[in-house]
Design a protein around this motif. Structure first.
Motif, PDB file in Angstrom:
ATOM      1  N   VAL A  77      48.045   8.956 -57.098  1.00  0.00           N
ATOM      2  CA  VAL A  77      46.988   8.227 -56.402  1.00  0.00           C
ATOM      3  C   VAL A  77      46.836   8.837 -55.013  1.00  0.00           C
ATOM      4  CG1 VAL A  77      46.144   5.973 -55.655  1.00  0.00           C
ATOM      5  CG2 VAL A  77      47.661   6.113 -57.647  1.00  0.00           C
ATOM      6  N   PHE A  78      45.712   9.497 -54.786  1.00  0.00           N
ATOM      7  CA  PHE A  78      45.488  10.172 -53.503  1.00  0.00           C
ATOM      8  C   PHE A  78      44.255   9.620 -52.793  1.00  0.00           C
ATOM      9  CE2 PHE A  78      48.252  13.738 -52.487  1.00  0.00           C
ATOM     10  CZ  PHE A  78      49.064  13.768 -53.620  1.00  0.00           C
ATOM     11  N   PHE A  79      44.351   9.618 -51.477  1.00  0.00           N
ATOM     12  CA  PHE A  79      43.245   9.241 -50.584  1.00  0.00           C
ATOM     13  C   PHE A  79      42.797  10.541 -49.930  1.00  0.00           C
ATOM     14  CE2 PHE A  79      42.281   6.661 -46.479  1.00  0.00           C
ATOM     15  CZ  PHE A  79      40.958   6.499 -46.855  1.00  0.00           C
ATOM     16  N   GLY A  80      41.646  11.042 -50.333  1.00  0.00           N
ATOM     17  CA  GLY A  80      41.270  12.388 -49.914  1.00  0.00           C
ATOM     18  C   GLY A  80      42.216  13.391 -50.562  1.00  0.00           C
ATOM     19  N   GLN A  81      42.224  14.602 -49.994  1.00  0.00           N
ATOM     20  CA  GLN A  81      43.040  15.656 -50.616  1.00  0.00           C
ATOM     21  C   GLN A  81      44.520  15.520 -50.313  1.00  0.00           C
ATOM     22  OE1 GLN A  81      39.837  16.454 -51.913  1.00  0.00           O
ATOM     23  NE2 GLN A  81      41.251  18.054 -52.508  1.00  0.00           N
ATOM     24  N   THR A  82      44.824  14.906 -49.162  1.00  0.00           N
ATOM     25  CA  THR A  82      46.173  15.084 -48.637  1.00  0.00           C
ATOM     26  C   THR A  82      47.022  13.821 -48.553  1.00  0.00           C
ATOM     27  OG1 THR A  82      45.261  14.827 -46.419  1.00  0.00           O
ATOM     28  CG2 THR A  82      45.544  17.086 -47.229  1.00  0.00           C
ATOM     29  N   ILE A  83      46.400  12.652 -48.627  1.00  0.00           N
ATOM     30  CA  ILE A  83      47.187  11.441 -48.386  1.00  0.00           C
ATOM     31  C   ILE A  83      47.631  10.825 -49.703  1.00  0.00           C
ATOM     32  CG2 ILE A  83      47.215   9.158 -47.310  1.00  0.00           C
ATOM     33  CD1 ILE A  83      45.091  10.216 -45.356  1.00  0.00           C
ATOM     34  N   ASP A  84      48.928  10.891 -49.948  1.00  0.00           N
ATOM     35  CA  ASP A  84      49.517  10.356 -51.171  1.00  0.00           C
ATOM     36  C   ASP A  84      49.755   8.863 -50.978  1.00  0.00           C
ATOM     37  OD1 ASP A  84      50.988   9.659 -53.353  1.00  0.00           O
ATOM     38  OD2 ASP A  84      52.451  11.296 -53.159  1.00  0.00           O
ATOM     39  N   LEU A  85      48.911   8.039 -51.616  1.00  0.00           N
ATOM     40  CA  LEU A  85      49.013   6.592 -51.386  1.00  0.00           C
ATOM     41  C   LEU A  85      50.296   6.010 -51.955  1.00  0.00           C
ATOM     42  CD1 LEU A  85      45.318   5.396 -51.931  1.00  0.00           C
ATOM     43  CD2 LEU A  85      46.538   5.751 -49.778  1.00  0.00           C
ATOM     44  N   LEU A  86      50.903   6.714 -52.875  1.00  0.00           N
ATOM     45  CA  LEU A  86      52.148   6.190 -53.457  1.00  0.00           C
ATOM     46  C   LEU A  86      53.310   6.293 -52.472  1.00  0.00           C
ATOM     47  CD1 LEU A  86      51.847   7.462 -57.130  1.00  0.00           C
ATOM     48  CD2 LEU A  86      51.076   5.315 -56.102  1.00  0.00           C
ATOM     49  N   LYS A  87      53.079   7.017 -51.392  1.00  0.00           N
ATOM     50  CA  LYS A  87      54.129   7.123 -50.373  1.00  0.00           C
ATOM     51  C   LYS A  87      53.913   6.152 -49.217  1.00  0.00           C
ATOM     52  CE  LYS A  87      55.490  11.846 -51.278  1.00  0.00           C
ATOM     53  NZ  LYS A  87      55.014  13.210 -51.049  1.00  0.00           N
ATOM     54  N   LEU A  88      52.820   5.399 -49.269  1.00  0.00           N
ATOM     55  CA  LEU A  88      52.522   4.461 -48.184  1.00  0.00           C
ATOM     56  C   LEU A  88      52.679   3.028 -48.669  1.00  0.00           C
ATOM     57  CD1 LEU A  88      49.270   6.008 -46.623  1.00  0.00           C
ATOM     58  CD2 LEU A  88      51.659   6.565 -46.156  1.00  0.00           C
ATOM     59  N   ASP A  89      53.087   2.146 -47.743  1.00  0.00           N
ATOM     60  CA  ASP A  89      53.146   0.729 -48.102  1.00  0.00           C
ATOM     61  C   ASP A  89      51.782   0.082 -47.824  1.00  0.00           C
ATOM     62  OD1 ASP A  89      53.058   0.424 -45.379  1.00  0.00           O
ATOM     63  OD2 ASP A  89      55.091  -0.360 -45.174  1.00  0.00           O
ATOM     64  N   GLU A  90      51.667  -1.197 -48.195  1.00  0.00           N
ATOM     65  CA  GLU A  90      50.370  -1.883 -48.085  1.00  0.00           C
ATOM     66  C   GLU A  90      49.761  -1.821 -46.679  1.00  0.00           C
ATOM     67  OE1 GLU A  90      51.237  -5.665 -50.359  1.00  0.00           O
ATOM     68  OE2 GLU A  90      49.048  -5.688 -50.424  1.00  0.00           O
ATOM     69  N   PRO A  91      50.517  -2.174 -45.639  1.00  0.00           N
ATOM     70  CA  PRO A  91      49.905  -2.114 -44.296  1.00  0.00           C
ATOM     71  C   PRO A  91      49.461  -0.705 -43.913  1.00  0.00           C
ATOM     72  CG  PRO A  91      51.998  -3.307 -44.235  1.00  0.00           C
ATOM     73  CD  PRO A  91      51.881  -2.731 -45.604  1.00  0.00           C
ATOM     74  N   ALA A  92      50.236   0.294 -44.293  1.00  0.00           N
ATOM     75  CA  ALA A  92      49.878   1.674 -43.946  1.00  0.00           C
ATOM     76  C   ALA A  92      48.610   2.108 -44.671  1.00  0.00           C
ATOM     77  CB  ALA A  92      51.031   2.620 -44.271  1.00  0.00           C
ATOM     78  N   ILE A  93      48.438   1.631 -45.884  1.00  0.00           N
ATOM     79  CA  ILE A  93      47.227   1.969 -46.648  1.00  0.00           C
ATOM     80  C   ILE A  93      46.008   1.319 -45.992  1.00  0.00           C
ATOM     81  CG2 ILE A  93      46.036   1.623 -48.857  1.00  0.00           C
ATOM     82  CD1 ILE A  93      48.797   2.036 -50.220  1.00  0.00           C
ATOM     83  N   ALA A  94      46.169   0.061 -45.582  1.00  0.00           N
ATOM     84  CA  ALA A  94      45.072  -0.624 -44.884  1.00  0.00           C
ATOM     85  C   ALA A  94      44.748   0.107 -43.588  1.00  0.00           C
ATOM     86  CB  ALA A  94      45.457  -2.075 -44.604  1.00  0.00           C
ATOM     87  N   GLN A  95      45.772   0.487 -42.895  1.00  0.00           N
ATOM     88  CA  GLN A  95      45.621   1.182 -41.625  1.00  0.00           C
ATOM     89  C   GLN A  95      44.941   2.542 -41.817  1.00  0.00           C
ATOM     90  OE1 GLN A  95      49.385   1.430 -39.657  1.00  0.00           O
ATOM     91  NE2 GLN A  95      48.622   2.694 -38.001  1.00  0.00           N
ATOM     92  N   ALA A  96      45.195   3.141 -42.960  1.00  0.00           N
ATOM     93  CA  ALA A  96      44.597   4.442 -43.245  1.00  0.00           C
ATOM     94  C   ALA A  96      43.096   4.338 -43.518  1.00  0.00           C
ATOM     95  CB  ALA A  96      45.304   5.088 -44.436  1.00  0.00           C
ATOM     96  N   GLY A  97      42.604   3.110 -43.778  1.00  0.00           N
ATOM     97  CA  GLY A  97      41.160   2.953 -43.958  1.00  0.00           C
ATOM     98  C   GLY A  97      40.713   2.499 -45.336  1.00  0.00           C
ATOM     99  N   ILE A  98      41.622   1.873 -46.082  1.00  0.00           N
ATOM    100  CA  ILE A  98      41.238   1.305 -47.380  1.00  0.00           C
ATOM    101  C   ILE A  98      41.379  -0.201 -47.270  1.00  0.00           C
ATOM    102  CG2 ILE A  98      41.824   1.126 -49.824  1.00  0.00           C
ATOM    103  CD1 ILE A  98      42.857   3.978 -49.717  1.00  0.00           C
ATOM    104  N   CYS A  99      40.267  -0.918 -47.359  1.00  0.00           N
ATOM    105  CA  CYS A  99      40.378  -2.357 -47.212  1.00  0.00           C
ATOM    106  C   CYS A  99      39.844  -3.054 -48.448  1.00  0.00           C
ATOM    107  CB  CYS A  99      39.666  -2.839 -45.956  1.00  0.00           C
ATOM    108  SG  CYS A  99      37.896  -2.773 -46.080  1.00  0.00           S
ATOM    109  N   ARG A 100      40.251  -4.295 -48.565  1.00  0.00           N
ATOM    110  CA  ARG A 100      39.936  -5.046 -49.771  1.00  0.00           C
ATOM    111  C   ARG A 100      39.348  -6.389 -49.417  1.00  0.00           C
ATOM    112  NH1 ARG A 100      44.496  -6.039 -54.324  1.00  0.00           N
ATOM    113  NH2 ARG A 100      43.179  -6.908 -55.955  1.00  0.00           N
ATOM    114  N   LYS A 101      38.274  -6.715 -50.087  1.00  0.00           N
ATOM    115  CA  LYS A 101      37.637  -8.017 -49.907  1.00  0.00           C
ATOM    116  C   LYS A 101      37.990  -8.863 -51.114  1.00  0.00           C
ATOM    117  CE  LYS A 101      34.307 -11.111 -49.101  1.00  0.00           C
ATOM    118  NZ  LYS A 101      34.998 -12.082 -49.971  1.00  0.00           N
TER     119      LYS A 101
END
Ligand SMILES: Nc1ncnc2c1ncn2[C@@H]1O[C@H](COP(=O)(O)OP(=O)(O)O)[C@@H](O)[C@H]1O
Ligand SMILES: [Mg+2]
Length: 268
Positions: free
Chosen positions: A84-108
């Motif tokens: 699961v990648f965010f763009g080419q370089t950010i491996d979302l499986l290495k980030l926790d929930e707050p870090a993913i939100a902080q990276a710019g993925i939000c959920r309604k």
């Protein structure tokens, strides 16, 4: 590699968004993702690619895995396998929930969670000031740029005229838009929206369609929705999930005329 890109947790990292590299591919890249709950495959070798700026609709019968998919993207659920990648370089499986939100993925989520006692403006102000990408600034005065941003978002969500009204007096639909506005204050790259029109009036549904359409291009949006008429009104590309995998993708007409789609919706 990630440590070079990611600022330490809790630190100011306003430039972080700029590191999402979509120059050579999708903004969200899920490859061969599987998730099991007690041996049951909620996601089964699922692959999905969302382009930057795209508005994607996700449909599928109950239990197809739509919510689990959003849980995986936002870090709430860890897949057993897959990428699961965010763009080419950010491996979302290495980030926790707050870090993913902080990276710019939000959920309604479905239920709006605005603060009834605060005005429309104050709700947006609070969203800005609790933005985890910046140092807490709860008691500082807004600068001009921040005021402009709030004004811009109020216009976008159609609530500029109700700026000084407490959110408690808003209709259900208006509260939903305000919550979308609160997410927009953080300028997300990706917004995941789960069943946005549940409980809305017909007029509110139409306005929500316009709002989501107006956000595409600037944001990538993934909408899960059951109402086919609504999906048709906003759909560019539709992905049909079934039993944890992508059954088919295409325009609304293509998927609605696909015999396999008809089968899973009618055949249950
Ligand atoms: N935490 C969980 N524990 C056990 N089973 C789960 C859990 N979450 C989801 N499931 C199961 O996974 C399947 C997919 O669920 P879900 O992603 O909620 O589907 P959808 O949102 O498309 O209706 C369902 O059969 C559901 O019962
Ligand atoms: Mg669901």
């Amino acid at each position: 590699m990630m440590s070079q890109i990611l600022a330490p947790k809790g630190a100011a990292s306003p430039q972080f968004h700029d590191f999402v590299d979509t120059r050579h591919g999708p903004i969200l890249y899920l490859e061969d993702v599987s998730v099991s709950f007690d041996g049951f495959r909620a996601l089964n070798h699922l692959s999905l690619y969302i382009d930057a700026g795209e508005l994607r609709c996700l449909i599928g019968p109950n239990g197809a895995g739509k919510t689990t998919l959003m849980d995986v993207i936002t870090g709430k659920t860890r897949p057993d396998s897959g990428e699961v990648f965010f763009g080419q370089t950010i491996d979302l499986l290495k980030l926790d929930e707050p870090a993913i939100a902080q990276a710019g993925i939000c959920r309604k989520f479905q239920k709006p969670s605005v603060f009834d006692a605060l005005t429309v403006f104050e709700n947006l102000e609070l969203a800005l000031k609790t933005d985890k990408r910046t140092w807490p600034t709860l008691f500082s005065k807004l600068n001009g740029e921040q005021r402009d941003r709030i004004q811009e978002v109020m216009l976008l969500i159609g609530l500029a005229g109700l700026k000084n009204q407490p959110a408690g007096i808003l209709s259900h639909g208006q509260k939903q838009w305000l919550e979308i506005g609160m997410l927009l204050m953080q300028e997300p790259k990706v917004m995941l929206v789960d069943e946005p029109i549940a409980g809305m009036t017909h007029q509110e549904v139409e306005r929500t369609a316009e709002l989501l359409l107006s956000l595409q291009g600037k944001h990538s949006i993934v909408v899960v929705e059951h109402d086919m008429e609504f999906v048709r009104s906003i759909a560019r590309k539709v992905t049909v999930l079934h039993e944890g995998s992508v059954l088919t993708e295409g325009s609304m007409d293509e998927v609605q005329n696909d015999p396999r789609v008809i089968q899973v919706y009618l055949g249950g």
